[in-house]
Design a protein around this motif. Structure first.
Motif, PDB file in Angstrom:
ATOM      1  N   GLY A 132      30.001  30.787  44.227  1.00  6.95           N
ATOM      2  CA  GLY A 132      29.773  29.690  43.289  1.00  6.95           C
ATOM      3  C   GLY A 132      30.383  28.389  43.769  1.00  6.95           C
ATOM      4  N   LEU A 133      31.555  28.476  44.390  1.00  6.67           N
ATOM      5  CA  LEU A 133      32.210  27.273  44.899  1.00  6.67           C
ATOM      6  C   LEU A 133      31.402  26.662  46.051  1.00  6.67           C
ATOM      7  N   TYR A 157      32.280  43.772  37.558  1.00  5.51           N
ATOM      8  CA  TYR A 157      32.703  42.378  37.437  1.00  5.51           C
ATOM      9  C   TYR A 157      34.064  42.150  38.096  1.00  5.51           C
ATOM     10  N   ALA A 199      34.407  39.678  41.228  1.00  5.14           N
ATOM     11  CA  ALA A 199      34.804  38.398  40.624  1.00  5.14           C
ATOM     12  C   ALA A 199      35.176  37.382  41.693  1.00  5.14           C
ATOM     13  N   ARG A 200      35.980  37.777  42.675  1.00  7.33           N
ATOM     14  CA  ARG A 200      36.384  36.851  43.731  1.00  7.33           C
ATOM     15  C   ARG A 200      35.174  36.435  44.578  1.00  7.33           C
ATOM     16  N   ALA A 260      32.004  36.315  43.630  1.00  7.28           N
ATOM     17  CA  ALA A 260      31.174  35.408  42.837  1.00  7.28           C
ATOM     18  C   ALA A 260      31.796  34.020  42.772  1.00  7.28           C
ATOM     19  N   PHE A 261      33.119  33.960  42.654  1.00 12.37           N
ATOM     20  CA  PHE A 261      33.791  32.665  42.609  1.00 12.37           C
ATOM     21  C   PHE A 261      33.618  31.920  43.932  1.00 12.37           C
ATOM     22  N   ASP A 262      33.780  32.627  45.056  1.00  9.66           N
ATOM     23  CA  ASP A 262      33.626  31.988  46.374  1.00  9.66           C
ATOM     24  C   ASP A 262      32.207  31.476  46.579  1.00  9.66           C
TER      25      ASP A 262
END
Length: 367
Positions: A16-17, A5, A9-10, A12-14
């Motif tokens: 998701g955005l 995770y 994490a970064r 997944a955030f990118d």
């Protein structure tokens, strides 16, 4: 698991955005598609009439007169084609709907003949087998008849409930006319007032997306036309009634993802086999094979790299868009795919999505 995770994490955030941005674009576009349909229609008409209007203007005709001639010519062609084709389509569609009860009765009678023949051949079966077979065949025929009638009635309702489309078309013509006259003024305003960031985005979209959309639409129109002409000529040769309407329905199904012409010809051939018209059924299957073969040969040559995206990706994205945003999603999904492909080709996605470098270190070392 915690390390996984933290590492991703970064990333997944990118991702998701980007997914959220895509969703918002589709949501807003579908909303605008619903509330601003006449404006969109007007812009499409403008794209059609403007080249000829510019041509007349370059020949010395005033822009207003050139736009008027181009618009009148467009209206004349569209009204003539729609009126003639629509009249034939509606008339033949009514004939098809009226013939459905006759076809259903004939099919049910043939099924019962097969059942009786099977009972005579297999006397050892329990006596209730015939009754169960009769009930099953009756239910099957009734459901098939209901589905076919509902589909044809929905098509007929769409064709006959044209007032809204006509109103949108008329408003779109008016908007296109004034936009063609005022286009130079709007270009000057956009050149002076638009921020450089938006200009850069527009030029990127124009060079990498709009040209791809135009190529995609031209390719699809050519393929649909080929399907329509092949089916129409084949049905005329076979002397099938209501050939024009059946060819139009085939072209319509050819547009839909995961369906195609087989959605009409395969059930039709099964019905003909069941009622004993084997020669026509075989002829229809041969016609279907010819249509599919021609499409397989012509599609790579016509479409080329208009999208540059795999068929699986296109169909999957269309299905998801249809479920989330309706018909507007199906229309907009190829446009968004072209945009995503252009962003990927120019390296923007690799800049926006940060991947953990340690996960790809060995691969980079090997390369």
């Amino acid at each position: 698991m915690l390390t996984f995770y933290k590492r991703y994490a970064r990333t997944a955030f990118d991702i998701g955005l980007i997914v959220l941005t895509v969703f918002l674009i589709m949501f807003v576009s579908s909303f605008l598609f619903d509330i601003a349909a006449p404006i969109l229609v007007g812009y499409v008409i403008f794209l059609i009439i403007e080249p000829f209007a510019r041509f007349l203007n370059r020949k010395g005709l005033g822009k207003t007169a050139a736009t008027t001639i181009s618009t009148l010519l467009f209206v004349l062609v569209v009204v003539s084609v729609v009126f003639l084709a629509g009249a034939i389509f509606v008339l033949q569609l009514q004939n098809l709907i009226a013939l459905i009860p006759e076809y259903v009765a004939k099919f049910q009678e043939q099924v019962m003949n097969y059942v009786h023949w099977g009972q005579l051949q297999l006397n050892a079966l329990p006596p209730d087998v015939l009754q169960k077979a009769q009930d099953f065949s009756l239910t099957l025929v009734e459901k098939a008849s209901f589905m076919l009638t509902a589909f044809l009635n929905s098509v007929f309702a769409f064709v006959t409930s044209i007032p809204t489309l006509v109103i949108n078309f008329i408003i779109g013509i008016v908007l296109a006319y004034f936009l063609s006259i005022e286009i130079d003024m709007w270009k000057r305003i956009a050149e002076k007032r638009t921020p450089n960031t938006f200009k850069s985005a527009y030029y990127f979209l124009k060079e990498n997306v709009l040209s791809g959309i135009a190529s995609y639409l031209k390719a699809q129109l050519k393929l649909i036309t080929i399907t329509f002409v092949l089916v129409l000529c084949g049905l005329w040769i076979l002397r099938v009634d209501n050939a024009f309407t059946l060819a139009l329905l085939s072209a319509f199904f050819d547009v839909l993802p995961l369906l195609g012409v087989s959605a009409i010809f395969v059930p039709w051939a099964i019905y003909l086999f069941a009622v004993g018209e084997s020669s026509l059924a075989i002829s229809l299957l041969i016609l279907l094979a010819v249509v599919m073969l021609v499409r397989q040969i012509m599609e790579p040559k016509i479409t080329g790299d208009s999208l540059g995206v795999s068929a699986f990706t296109i169909l999957s994205f269309m299905i998801i868009s249809l479920s989330l945003f309706g018909i507007a999603g199906v229309v907009l999904s190829p446009i968004l795919l072209i945009l995503i492909k252009a962003l990927y080709d120019h390296g923007y996605l690799s800049k926006w999505i940060h991947l953990p470098s340690e996960e790809f270190q060995d691969r980079n070392d090997r390369s």
